[in-house]
Design an enzyme around this catalytic site. Structure first.
Site, short mmCIF file in Angstrom:
data_model
loop_
_atom_site.label_atom_id
_atom_site.label_comp_id
_atom_site.label_asym_id
_atom_site.label_seq_id
_atom_site.Cartn_x
_atom_site.Cartn_y
_atom_site.Cartn_z
N LYS A 22 34.35 55.03 39.37
CA LYS A 22 33.01 54.40 39.39
C LYS A 22 31.94 55.46 39.56
CE LYS A 22 32.23 55.02 44.01
NZ LYS A 22 31.21 55.91 44.56
N ASP A 152 35.57 50.78 48.62
CA ASP A 152 35.42 50.75 47.16
C ASP A 152 36.61 50.12 46.43
OD1 ASP A 152 33.01 52.09 47.45
OD2 ASP A 152 33.88 54.07 47.10
#
Ligand code: C5P
Length: 325
Positions: A22, A152
């Site tokens: 990401k 995350d």
């Protein structure tokens, strides 16, 4: 049909799953909470650099790690602290599975680079074990487990583009009108995420500055409209100054990217990877070529976003003994 039970599904020899890295298009860091975490408002975008995790039934839990495309895996733990291994163990424990797996990780995402490679390992391991053990827990249940492993991990499971709040684990999808093209410049070392958050706190205390005002609307509007210039202008990362203070080469890397024609440049998450936004995949490839003399090809990666979340790539079945028919 009565009297003709379904044949038992074949034993699975291994499952391979992948999960994306990401970049944070927006990272607003609130004050430090009592539990040591910071409340965030962030926009995650999953990009087409992936981790692949293969799980194979084994007598005991174990882990091996391999770098793909020149990824340096020297800093990855090979003991019980490895996030992919912890994910497999946690799922077995919570689902009441009394079998073990060997976990093999193929890493394409820079290690300790601010791109959530370790979280992607955990996300892929959860999806792979869920499939191997035929648990079919579903995304929400896996994401809940994932949040116990790291802030995350839920996003690694969901992928695409999403607003994250809380520690980053509460996710709401964001509509995107166009895909984004990126060049990632890898740093020569890694940065510790807790150290970058602590430096951010220290700088705020020293300067008396609190978190800057919100820019979420600008990022969402730019994404909705597929407007690359507006997106470039809206990119922001509250951890950038702290990351640049801990790795003084970073500011120069962002500036070099801008000079070479990037629409915008930003430190990815807690760094030290730098994300450069380009107008198109072709422009990203040209930008990477132009930056080669400065950084070397081994430190440059091109990718696009948004990429899908963790999913099974391959399931290998054990051939049934005697070829049952
Ligand atoms: O959740 P995760 O284990 O990935 O977080 C690593 C570290 O990053 C935490 O121990 C904390 O120091 C910092 N962090 C934070 N606030 C967040 C996410 C991470 O302070 N929202």
């Amino acid at each position: 049909m009565p009297g003709s039970p379904d044949p038992a599904p074949p034993e699975l020899a291994s499952i391979t799953a992948r999960a994306p890295a990401k970049v944070n298009l927006l990272l607003q860091v609130g004050p430090r909470r009592d539990d040591g975490y910071h409340d965030l408002v962030t926009v995650f975008q999953a990009v087409s650099l992936h981790e692949e995790v293969t799980v194979t039934p084994a007598d005991e839990f174990g882990i091996t790690v391999e770098g793909v495309g020149g990824t340096d895996v020297g800093g990855v733990p090979l003991d019980g602290t490895n996030l992919a291994l912890r994910a497999a163990r946690l799922l077995a424990e919570r689902a009441g599975v009394d079998r073990a797996v060997h976990v093999h990780v193929r890493k394409e995402v820079p290690v300790a680079g601010g791109m959530a490679g370790g979280s992607a390992d955990a996300a892929a391991a959860l999806v792979a074990c869920d499939s191997l053990w035929r648990l079919r827990l579903g995304l929400d249940a896996l994401a809940e487990l994932g949040a116990e492993l790291g802030s995350d991990v839920p996003f690694g499971l969901h992928g695409r583009t999403a607003v994250g709040t809380g520690r980053g684990e509460h996710l709401v999808p964001v509509l995107t009108g166009a895909s984004s093209a990126w060049v990632f410049v890898l740093a020569e070392g890694g940065l510790s995420t807790p150290a970058v958050f602590a430096e951010c706190d220290r700088r705020r205390e020293a300067t008396g500055h609190d978190a800057p005002p919100g820019r979420l609307e600008a990022v969402e509007a730019a994404l909705r409209g597929g407007d690359v210039d507006a997106l470039g202008a809206a990119l922001s990362n509250d951890l950038q100054d702290a990351a640049c203070a801990l790795d003084p080469a970073l500011a120069g890397t962002v500036a070099a990217g801008r000079r070479a024609g990037a629409v915008a440049g930003i430190v990815s998450g807690s760094g030290p990877t730098v994300a450069l936004l380009a107008r198109s995949p072709a422009a990203a490839r040209r930008l990477a070529l132009d930056l080669e003399p400065l950084f070397g090809a081994e430190r440059l990666r091109t990718a696009t976003g948004p990429a899908p979340g963790a999913r099974v790539l391959e399931a290998v079945s054990t051939p049934s003994p005697g070829g049952r028919s």
